[in-house]
Design an enzyme around this catalytic site. Sequence first.
Site, PDB file in Angstrom:
ATOM      1  N   ASP A  92       7.599   4.627 -10.724  1.00 37.40           N
ATOM      2  CA  ASP A  92       8.498   4.437  -9.588  1.00 37.40           C
ATOM      3  C   ASP A  92       9.958   4.323 -10.014  1.00 37.40           C
ATOM      4  O   ASP A  92      10.518   3.233 -10.147  1.00 37.40           O
ATOM      5  CB  ASP A  92       8.071   3.236  -8.746  1.00 37.40           C
ATOM      6  N   GLY A 102       0.806  -1.209   0.000  1.00 40.30           N
ATOM      7  CA  GLY A 102       0.000   0.000   0.000  1.00 40.30           C
ATOM      8  C   GLY A 102       0.839   1.259   0.000  1.00 40.30           C
ATOM      9  O   GLY A 102       2.061   1.233   0.087  1.00 40.30           O
ATOM     10  N   GLY A 131       2.535   3.717   1.538  1.00 42.60           N
ATOM     11  CA  GLY A 131       3.067   3.975   2.871  1.00 42.60           C
ATOM     12  C   GLY A 131       3.590   5.375   3.067  1.00 42.60           C
ATOM     13  O   GLY A 131       3.816   5.812   4.193  1.00 42.60           O
ATOM     14  N   ASP A 170       4.147  -4.624  -7.524  1.00 41.79           N
ATOM     15  CA  ASP A 170       3.521  -3.373  -7.089  1.00 41.79           C
ATOM     16  C   ASP A 170       4.076  -2.169  -7.846  1.00 41.79           C
ATOM     17  O   ASP A 170       3.582  -1.053  -7.662  1.00 41.79           O
ATOM     18  CB  ASP A 170       3.691  -3.177  -5.575  1.00 41.79           C
ATOM     19  N   ASN A 171       5.077  -2.390  -8.708  1.00 38.95           N
ATOM     20  CA  ASN A 171       5.618  -1.314  -9.541  1.00 38.95           C
ATOM     21  C   ASN A 171       5.266  -1.498 -11.013  1.00 38.95           C
ATOM     22  O   ASN A 171       5.899  -0.892 -11.872  1.00 38.95           O
ATOM     23  CB  ASN A 171       7.140  -1.236  -9.392  1.00 38.95           C
ATOM     24  N   GLY A 222       7.208   7.777   6.283  1.00 41.26           N
ATOM     25  CA  GLY A 222       6.300   8.315   5.285  1.00 41.26           C
ATOM     26  C   GLY A 222       6.825   9.509   4.524  1.00 41.26           C
ATOM     27  O   GLY A 222       6.083  10.129   3.764  1.00 41.26           O
TER      28      GLY A 222
END
Length: 479
Positions: A255, A86, A88, A245-246, A122
């Site tokens: 990314d 997720g 972050g 996730d990329n 974060g």
Amino acid sequence: MGIRLQNSYATELAGFYAAWQGDAAPAPALVMLNHGLADELGLDADFLASPEGRALLTGGTAPAGAVPLAMAYAGHQFGGFSPQLGDGRALLLGEIISPQGARYDLHLKGSGRTPFSRGGDGKAVLGPVLREYLMGEAMHALGIPTTRALAALTTGETIIRDGARPGAVLARVAASHIRVGTFQFFAARGEADKLRQLADYAIARHDPALKADYLGFLAAVVARQAKLVAQWMQVGFIHGVMNTDNMVISGETIDYGPCAFLDGYGPDMVFSSIDSHGRYAYGNQPVIAQWNLARLAECLLGLIDEDTDRAIAKATEVVNGFMPQYQTAWLAGMRRKFGLAGEDAADLALAEDILAVMHAQRVDFTLFFRHLAKAAAGDDAPLRALFSDPAPLVRWLAGWRARLESDAAPGMNQTNPAYIPRNHLVEAALDAAVAQKDMAPFQTLLDVLGDPFTERAGLEAYTQPAPESFGPFQTFCGT
């Protein structure tokens, strides 16, 4: 005039995210604003540069009616599955509708902790934010689908990343941020209804003609990724962290963490400090893309066909179509790079033969093709100078010229860039920006890369590979 955002992800996909507000930056300052992109999106650059705009672009405030959120997703990271990743350190502020009617996410990186932060702070720091800004704009100028930076801002905070660094936020746009890992998040939980809901939303957004054709959707994603990775390979780009996730289903590059561009050609080239086994090496990128797409296919099986065996057979056929599509796109691009107009059965061997020679001698990838255009005009000397042993090149040139005589295409220099984000130039620009607080080298490099195919007097240093003193280069996931 402010900014108006739509919120289709928030309103149509409840339960797919955590509604969240970014941290208020104590002193948000604009470092870079992409005026050209702002114009394309119909945004008021003066507002974006105002105190209200800076507060919005760092995540501390949101426009009236906006629903900022942290997206949920999972992912295979270097082959190992993480069921919850997720956003972050990121927020989806909402969606911009351009004057042409296209929908774009406005997404922030570095805006503070979210429920998906997994112990991190974060935050992001200026160097990696500027790297992503530069790389995205360079890829866009090269004609490669990519997320693009709208703005880079400092926050007024000091963040600890291998020492004290200026905190920063990147505001970027993309056709969407729906990832392979977004589908994996709900598949891993066995939430079939949400999987269907996500697929329907993704199809409506990116492939509306398909409607409920989930196999067709998979095929569309496969086709986009085959073309994208072929384009990466044709300019010597190494993503560096091709986790699921990329990979976004829109077919954009996303990314820019430990990414790099080749100097000396080699399929084995790895620059990422965390890729110790070379999983994401330059030459592995097509294989990894297909592997990632197989993970997407697994998520969609229940939607493709109620009969599992039939679903597997259908999805496998689609995923297996990646390599032929990639090879076709790659070879078509290589023909253009070689200055060839048509097709010949021997063209693949022509390409593979010279790449093998370039690998053996670590010939500069970008300069080879730029100088090949000079050879097409009769001047072999710059090309020969790239080779420690030019004999294999001379033999290859004879076959290439035979093809060229009957099938030449104009405009090799409109296909082969003179300028790429060479690693030593990028590092020097980032060091000047962060350590010396001098943005001039960054701005100059950005301007050079904005027109990569037109060679200009006085910019010779931007065409050259790194000096030996630059040494072995490593990139890091530093944001």
